[in-house]
Write an enzyme that holds these catalytic residues in place. Sequence first.
Site, PDB file in Angstrom:
ATOM      1  CB  CYS A 274      -0.716  -0.266   1.215  1.00  0.00           C
ATOM      2  SG  CYS A 274      -1.829  -1.116   1.414  1.00  0.00           S
TER       3      CYS A 274
HETATM    4  N1  SAJ Z   1       7.042   1.711   8.469  1.00  0.00           N
HETATM    5  C1  SAJ Z   1       8.407   2.160   8.792  1.00  0.00           C
HETATM    6  N2  SAJ Z   1       8.496   3.680  10.090  1.00  0.00           N
HETATM    7  C2  SAJ Z   1       6.851   4.433  10.193  1.00  0.00           C
HETATM    8  C3  SAJ Z   1       5.454   3.530   9.901  1.00  0.00           C
HETATM    9  C4  SAJ Z   1       5.825   2.361   8.965  1.00  0.00           C
HETATM   10  O1  SAJ Z   1       9.600   2.666   8.519  1.00  0.00           O
HETATM   11  O2  SAJ Z   1       6.767   4.499  11.520  1.00  0.00           O
HETATM   12  C5  SAJ Z   1       7.825   1.145   6.956  1.00  0.00           C
HETATM   13  C6  SAJ Z   1       7.211  -0.255   7.608  1.00  0.00           C
HETATM   14  O3  SAJ Z   1       8.448  -0.673   7.858  1.00  0.00           O
HETATM   15  C7  SAJ Z   1       6.611  -0.981   6.328  1.00  0.00           C
HETATM   16  C8  SAJ Z   1       6.387   0.394   5.633  1.00  0.00           C
HETATM   17  O4  SAJ Z   1       6.408   1.493   5.708  1.00  0.00           O
HETATM   18  O5  SAJ Z   1       7.893  -1.736   5.774  1.00  0.00           O
HETATM   19  C9  SAJ Z   1       4.132   0.484   5.197  1.00  0.00           C
HETATM   20  O6  SAJ Z   1       4.088  -0.042   6.715  1.00  0.00           O
HETATM   21  P1  SAJ Z   1       2.364  -0.014   7.404  1.00  0.00           P
HETATM   22  O7  SAJ Z   1       2.992   0.258   9.049  1.00  0.00           O
HETATM   23  O8  SAJ Z   1       2.159   1.673   7.225  1.00  0.00           O
HETATM   24  O9  SAJ Z   1       1.953  -0.884   6.593  1.00  0.00           O
HETATM   25  P2  SAJ Z   1       0.725  -0.973   6.051  1.00  0.00           P
HETATM   26  O10 SAJ Z   1       1.686  -1.033   4.743  1.00  0.00           O
HETATM   27  O11 SAJ Z   1       0.899  -2.223   6.274  1.00  0.00           O
HETATM   28  O12 SAJ Z   1       0.119   0.013   6.297  1.00  0.00           O
HETATM   29  C10 SAJ Z   1      -0.867  -0.481   6.283  1.00  0.00           C
HETATM   30  C11 SAJ Z   1      -2.119   0.374   5.621  1.00  0.00           C
HETATM   31  N3  SAJ Z   1      -3.728  -0.439   5.716  1.00  0.00           N
HETATM   32  C12 SAJ Z   1      -4.729   0.377   4.447  1.00  0.00           C
HETATM   33  O13 SAJ Z   1      -4.108   0.809   3.956  1.00  0.00           O
HETATM   34  C13 SAJ Z   1      -5.030  -0.526   4.518  1.00  0.00           C
HETATM   35  C14 SAJ Z   1      -1.968   1.517   6.214  1.00  0.00           C
HETATM   36  O14 SAJ Z   1      -3.507   2.682   5.793  1.00  0.00           O
HETATM   37  C15 SAJ Z   1      -2.051   1.965   7.708  1.00  0.00           C
HETATM   38  O15 SAJ Z   1      -1.895   2.772   8.223  1.00  0.00           O
HETATM   39  C16 SAJ Z   1      -1.266   0.654   7.983  1.00  0.00           C
HETATM   40  O16 SAJ Z   1      -1.161  -0.652   7.749  1.00  0.00           O
HETATM   41  C17 SAJ Z   1      -1.122   0.701   9.835  1.00  0.00           C
HETATM   42  O17 SAJ Z   1      -1.557   1.711  10.385  1.00  0.00           O
HETATM   43  O18 SAJ Z   1      -0.688  -0.768  10.521  1.00  0.00           O
END
Ligand code: SAJ
Length: 433
Positions: A274
Site C-alpha cells: 500500500c
Molecule cells: N514503516 C516505517 N516507519 C513507520 C511506519 C512504517 O519505516 O513509522 C515502514 C514499515 O516497516 C513498512 C512500511 O513502512 O515497511 C509500511 O508500513 P505500514 O505500517 O504503513 O503498514 P502497511 O503497509 O501494512 O500499511 C497498512 C495500511 N493500511 C491500508 O492501506 C488499508 C496503512 O494505511 C495503515 O495505516 C497501516 O497498515 C497500519 O497503520 O498498520
Amino acid sequence: MNQYEKLRRKIDDRQALTGVVGLGYVGLPLAVELAHAGFNVVGIDVLADKVDAINRGESYVQDIPTAVLKPLIKAGKLRATADFSVVEKLDTINIAVPTPLRKTKDPDMSYIVRACEDIAKHFHAGLLLILESSTYPGTTDELMLPMFETGGLKVGEDFFLCFSPERVDPGNARFQTKNIPKVVGGITKRCTELGALFYGKALDQVVPVSSTRVAEMVKLLENTFRMINIGLVNEIALMCDRIDINVWEVIEAAATKPFGFMPFYPGPGLGGHCIPIDPFYLSWKTKQAGIEARFIELAGYINGQMPHFVVDKVQNALNEHSKPLKGSKVHVMGVAYKRDIDDVRESPALDIIHLLGKRGAKVSYSDPYVPKLHSDGIEMKAVPETKASAADCVVIVTDHKSFNYGGLAKSAKLIVDTRNALKGVTSEKIFRL
Ligand code: SAJ
C-alpha cells in the site's frame, strides 16, 4: 417499482445476492462479513486454487481463520467460483483486485480492467457495483463508468456505481473489516445511498461522501500521509546520524507531546503493498493535470535511499573491526516488510540483500515467517537465528517479536540495528540508524 427501489428493498431485506471479485486479504474478509450479516455471498476469483480452497472451507488469509470460514461454506452462505456468468444472478458486486505499480512507477490497471471486462460480459440492470481497490482519482468515473453505461443503461437509474477504499490492515488485532469505518462515494446521490445502505447492513460505521473521486482521494491522502511522514523521519535519522544524536531517543521524547505530533520511526526502507504504491497513483494522476507531487517524489527518493544507508552502516561497522564488507558473512534478521507478518512485497530487505551481494558479502537470513525467499531474483532459504552468531555482522531489518534479541546481543560479533529492536542495550558492537 424502479431499479433503485427494487434494489433498495433487496438490500434492506438482505435478499440481495452479493458478489465479491478478488478473494485476497481484502475481498475474503469482506465476503465473510457480508455472509455473517445474512447476505448470500458468491466469491469470484480467477485463481482456481483460491476458489477450491474456499469451497473446502480452508482459509489462506491471515485475518480469517478456517474455523470462521468453514461454517459459512457448510451453511451455504458463502461459496466461490471462477465463472463470471454468476454475475447474471447478482444484485451487488464488490471489486477488490490488486492495483500494483509497473516498474516505471505507472499504475498497473490491468487487474481492474480485466475484472470489469469479465463483469461487463454478464452485466445487467439492477446491479450495484463498488470498486474497493486503491487507485487514482477518476478511475471509477473515467475508466469504469463507460464500460457499464452501455446499451442504454443509465447510472443512478438502471445500475449504481460507487468507490469505497479498502482499509484492511493485515494482522491488526484491534481493527478488522467490521469495525473499520467505511467511506463510500457514488457517481450519483442514489448510488451513494445504496452503497451506504449496503455496507451499513454488515459494517459498524459507514461514511458517505459526495462522489467517487472524493472516496478515491481519501485513501490516497491516508497512505500518502504515512509515506511522507516516514520519509520525513528517515531524513531526520540521516541528519541525526550525521550530527551524532540518537534519533530514537528524540522521537520517544517528542512523542510525549500530547497533541499535534504523531510518531513515525526510521527504518531500512518502505515496504508493503500500500504505502510505497498508493502515493504514486496520486502523483501519476496529478502530473497529467500539470501538478508535480513534489512531496511524494521527495519522500519516495528518501525512503528508497534507506537500504543503501543501511548497507553503508554495515560496511562502516565492519570497517571499525578492520574487516572489508567483501568476503564478510552478513546475516539479515527478518525479511518481511514489517514485523510479525509473512509478506515480503516491496520489502527493503530484498534491496539490502541485493546490495550486500553486489558488494561481495556472503549473505544469509533468518525469518520465522518467511522460510524461503523467492523474489526479485533472490533464491534463499532461511537459517535458524542461532546461526547469526557465526556471521561477521548481523543486520536487524525486520523486528519480529519472536526473535531472541537478548541472545543476539550476547552472541553476535557486530550488530546493525535498523529498528531499535535492541533499545536500551549499550554496546560497542551495536550500530543504530
Ligand atoms: N514503516 C516505517 N516507519 C513507520 C511506519 C512504517 O519505516 O513509522 C515502514 C514499515 O516497516 C513498512 C512500511 O513502512 O515497511 C509500511 O508500513 P505500514 O505500517 O504503513 O503498514 P502497511 O503497509 O501494512 O500499511 C497498512 C495500511 N493500511 C491500508 O492501506 C488499508 C496503512 O494505511 C495503515 O495505516 C497501516 O497498515 C497500519 O497503520 O498498520
